[in-house]
Design an enzyme around this catalytic site. Sequence first.
Site, PDB file in Angstrom:
ATOM      1  N   CYS A  47      -9.227   4.751  16.464  1.00 24.31           N
ATOM      2  CA  CYS A  47      -8.624   3.510  16.966  1.00 24.31           C
ATOM      3  C   CYS A  47      -7.512   3.868  17.946  1.00 24.31           C
ATOM      4  O   CYS A  47      -6.415   3.321  17.894  1.00 24.31           O
ATOM      5  CB  CYS A  47      -8.121   2.631  15.826  1.00 24.31           C
ATOM      6  SG  CYS A  47      -6.926   3.418  14.725  1.00 24.31           S
TER       7      CYS A  47
ATOM      8  N   ALA B  85     -12.743   7.195   4.177  1.00 22.80           N
ATOM      9  CA  ALA B  85     -13.297   5.875   3.885  1.00 22.80           C
ATOM     10  C   ALA B  85     -12.288   4.781   3.568  1.00 22.80           C
ATOM     11  O   ALA B  85     -12.602   3.600   3.728  1.00 22.80           O
ATOM     12  CB  ALA B  85     -14.294   5.987   2.719  1.00 22.80           C
TER      13      ALA B  85
ATOM     14  N   ASP C 158     -14.435   7.997  10.668  1.00 24.36           N
ATOM     15  CA  ASP C 158     -13.419   7.196  11.353  1.00 24.36           C
ATOM     16  C   ASP C 158     -12.125   7.985  11.191  1.00 24.36           C
ATOM     17  O   ASP C 158     -11.409   7.846  10.202  1.00 24.36           O
ATOM     18  CB  ASP C 158     -13.324   5.808  10.733  1.00 24.36           C
ATOM     19  CG  ASP C 158     -12.411   4.892  11.517  1.00 24.36           C
ATOM     20  OD1 ASP C 158     -12.500   4.888  12.752  1.00 24.36           O
ATOM     21  OD2 ASP C 158     -11.599   4.180  10.891  1.00 24.36           O
TER      22      ASP C 158
ATOM     23  N   PRO D 191      -9.484   1.940   3.670  1.00 18.66           N
ATOM     24  CA  PRO D 191      -9.579   1.176   2.423  1.00 18.66           C
ATOM     25  C   PRO D 191     -10.963   0.612   2.106  1.00 18.66           C
ATOM     26  O   PRO D 191     -11.102  -0.138   1.145  1.00 18.66           O
ATOM     27  CB  PRO D 191      -8.583   0.042   2.641  1.00 18.66           C
ATOM     28  CG  PRO D 191      -8.685  -0.226   4.120  1.00 18.66           C
ATOM     29  CD  PRO D 191      -8.888   1.127   4.760  1.00 18.66           C
ATOM     30  N   GLY D 192     -11.983   0.926   2.900  1.00 19.47           N
ATOM     31  CA  GLY D 192     -13.337   0.540   2.536  1.00 19.47           C
ATOM     32  C   GLY D 192     -14.059  -0.390   3.479  1.00 19.47           C
ATOM     33  O   GLY D 192     -15.185  -0.790   3.201  1.00 19.47           O
ATOM     34  N   GLY D 193     -13.453  -0.729   4.605  1.00 23.25           N
ATOM     35  CA  GLY D 193     -14.112  -1.653   5.532  1.00 23.25           C
ATOM     36  C   GLY D 193     -15.443  -1.138   6.031  1.00 23.25           C
ATOM     37  O   GLY D 193     -16.424  -1.884   6.114  1.00 23.25           O
TER      38      GLY D 193
END
Length: 474
Positions: free
Chosen positions: A231, A110, A178, A112-114
């Site tokens: 990514c 998770a 992610d 940095p929290g985006g």
Amino acid sequence: MELPQKFCDEMKRILGDEYEAYRASMNERRKFGLRVNTAKISVEEFEAICPFAITKIPFIENGFYYEEGAQPSKHPYYFAGLYYLQDPSAMTPASRLPVERGEAVLDLCAAPGGKATELAAKLGGTGLLVANDISSKRAKALLKNIELFGVENSLIVTEYPAKLRQYFTGFFDKILIDAPCSGEGMFRKDPAMVKAWEQNGPEFYSKLQKEILEQALPMLKDGGMLLYSTCTFSPLEDEGTVEYILSLDERMRLVEVKGYSGFAAGNPGLIGSDNSELEKCVRMFPHRLDGEGHFLALFRSGEERTGSSGGISGGVRGLTRDCRRSGLQKEERALFEAFAVNLNRTFAYERIESKNGMLYYMPEETPDVRGLRFLRSGLFLGEVKKKRFEPSQSLAMALRAGEYKKVIDLSAQDDRVFRYLKGETLVLGEESAARAGKQAGAYVLVCVDGYPLGWGKLTGCTLKNKYHPGWRLM
């Protein structure tokens, strides 16, 4: 920009005739994006008050492009948690995971929290968000962003997936992964990623992704959904890992993702597969849309559920509430109640947990997770010490306009807002101080245009600054 020849050769294989367009895009300026925190403000309301030029991101409902020189991270609205700064393409995974109110949701990687903050906004204070990152250092940034966004119903955990599986088998309605990856899609945004790619490429990360997924899939409920994203452009990490997911559990099925004209379909041929289902994956390239590179695949486990999930349930170890509550001591409750007379919202006392005088407001249904490493469980309300209750920064950020009686509301153009964010003591006018109430030592909620920033202590017309030292504007 200079790119490794091995990478370029692979991109030629992936893109074919589009390779030159991709190569040209790598010399263009990257796009900057922000995502509106719809838990605090609607998209329309934000557009009406946004102080700098923005244009809509066509594939993100609450996303906007802004110009590089706008410096939105220096504006008071950023400190009020009204938006998150994020690459436009990186907004896509959380936007495509269909989270519903009341669900149990896991963001496994998770920080940095985006993505976690967007998942929390979708939950709207209901259900449970477990946001995990194995790196305690990175998880501190995650915690700050969760608090800045005013999230109340979260557990911030820093554990290996295998440990989480012991607690949460069959528990989550939705999971977002992610995954750590070789970062090929971020080369333009962060050229330092090129050197990292040369040290640890797709083969290294493909193995790591598979290890994570082996532990993550058992945590998904039957009928639940999982979104896998990276990514990177690497077929080994993208279509290859998706095919591995399908091989791990025969219940897993790919689901169509809400499309956009700039998206490209997954390509099974890149990994020598004839599984046309892989075309349901989404590839994002910087020459096809205004954003960096990304990949995502949406799965459902088993049959689609009808109606809501019916709240949190599943195979978690001991879904309990009362047995783990330490409750409040008589003095703690009295001191919190003395503070709460100025609150215009109710906190249920059966959900307040005390840990050595630190008070936490727990999500309505919280599993027994003793033994996990936490940075935060629930909403930190504040601390009882020396015969008083001191409200926390996170409580200030969780409040909404009208939920606290003693308020100093300053305009975003008022120089005192910036001085407050720098930690300075403020001198208020008689009228402003009178509206907030001149009770000596009373806590006052400092707001910008109606949105909370933090606390101050008012004595006469002097406001002693209680803004979180680690959050101050430099």
